[in-house]
Scaffold this active site. Sequence first.
Site, mmCIF file in Angstrom:
data_model
loop_
_atom_site.group_PDB
_atom_site.id
_atom_site.type_symbol
_atom_site.label_atom_id
_atom_site.label_comp_id
_atom_site.label_asym_id
_atom_site.label_seq_id
_atom_site.Cartn_x
_atom_site.Cartn_y
_atom_site.Cartn_z
ATOM 1 N N LYS A 123 0.843 -1.205 0.000
ATOM 2 C CA LYS A 123 0.000 0.000 0.000
ATOM 3 C C LYS A 123 0.872 1.247 0.000
ATOM 4 C CE LYS A 123 -3.896 -2.229 2.267
ATOM 5 N NZ LYS A 123 -4.445 -2.720 3.530
ATOM 6 N N GLN A 182 -4.962 -1.409 9.625
ATOM 7 C CA GLN A 182 -4.847 -2.754 9.052
ATOM 8 C C GLN A 182 -5.440 -3.795 10.006
ATOM 9 O OE1 GLN A 182 -3.730 -3.288 5.945
ATOM 10 N NE2 GLN A 182 -3.971 -5.495 6.069
ATOM 11 N N ASP A 241 -11.506 2.598 3.866
ATOM 12 C CA ASP A 241 -11.858 1.176 3.782
ATOM 13 C C ASP A 241 -13.368 0.986 3.651
ATOM 14 O OD1 ASP A 241 -9.860 -0.784 3.829
ATOM 15 O OD2 ASP A 241 -9.440 -0.476 5.957
HETATM 16 N N1 GUN Z 1 -6.877 -6.855 6.216
HETATM 17 C C1 GUN Z 1 -7.158 -7.646 5.154
HETATM 18 N N2 GUN Z 1 -7.833 -6.950 4.224
HETATM 19 C C2 GUN Z 1 -7.982 -5.702 4.698
HETATM 20 C C3 GUN Z 1 -8.588 -4.522 4.187
HETATM 21 O O1 GUN Z 1 -9.151 -4.469 3.094
HETATM 22 N N3 GUN Z 1 -8.512 -3.431 4.995
HETATM 23 C C4 GUN Z 1 -7.930 -3.452 6.205
HETATM 24 N N4 GUN Z 1 -7.940 -2.330 6.925
HETATM 25 N N5 GUN Z 1 -7.358 -4.527 6.709
HETATM 26 C C5 GUN Z 1 -7.384 -5.640 5.954
#
Ligand code: GUN
Length: 283
Positions: free
Chosen positions: A53, A97, A120
């Site tokens: 990311k 996350q 998100d």
């Molecule tokens: N962990 C696995 N997929 C995601 C996601 O799309 N967003 C977040 N914040 N954590 C994750």
Amino acid sequence: MVTKIDGKRLATKMQTNLAKKVKDLKQTYDIVPGLVVILVGEDPASQVYVRNKERSALAAGFKSEVVRLPETISQEDLLTLVKSYNNDQTFHGILVQLPLPRHIDEEAILMAISPEKDVDGFHPVNMGLLWSGHAIMKPCTPAGIMEMFKEYNISLLGKNALVIGRSNIVGKPMAQLLLDENATVTIAHSRTKNLQELAKTADILVVAIGRGHMITKDFVKPGAVVIDVGMNRDDNGKLIGDVKFDEVADIASYITPVPGGVGPMTITMLLEQTYESALRKIN
Ligand code: GUN
């Protein structure tokens, strides 16, 4: 002949486009989209996701910050940190996350993120807006899948769509987005009876179960569009999807590979939504 949906290519195209838009935003309005990613603990998969990311955010010209916190951080300290980013005008997107360590109440943390910065789309306000057909921030994985349908001119109108998986991150928002495009949507899950027969009626099959190679050709209607959200490791540590790609590709009309399918689109949508959030700061 099956068409392989190339998520990597589409993601690269969209991110290149986005980098241009980010440059224009800076030149015209002196705004640089800012994304902060908060990572708690040492989960190896999460570390890889977060690194990807950050790399993509920087490549697109964003301001990017990753806050790495020890597993032992208290809920109170994490809440205070999230709130400090809510008030920091240089960040337009905040992502915590998941998963979080067990002693932390995930729901409380997600609820503390300002809905305007919740890139998100996990905050209850954003989930509610999504379900009422007025989404601003959408969960990134389903949003990325919708971009794939658009790119490949896959019509959803009146189609039977089956989503296997009912998580808040993928299954539920996926169903709503398909509904918005006039598909007839069913959500299946681990307790669904006769999954195989049900799956065989689907024109559009979105699989988010989390079990490597579970979906064989016996689950798939000839000519169906098959989207694989799975990210599993086989016995040799190789990344595999929920769908047995080779045999399903023999009968599907479109199929996403793993890797190189849905995964790269998730990051792309995260950046798109952070950019859109920055855009909303104009006036
Ligand atoms: N962990 C696995 N997929 C995601 C996601 O799309 N967003 C977040 N914040 N954590 C994750």
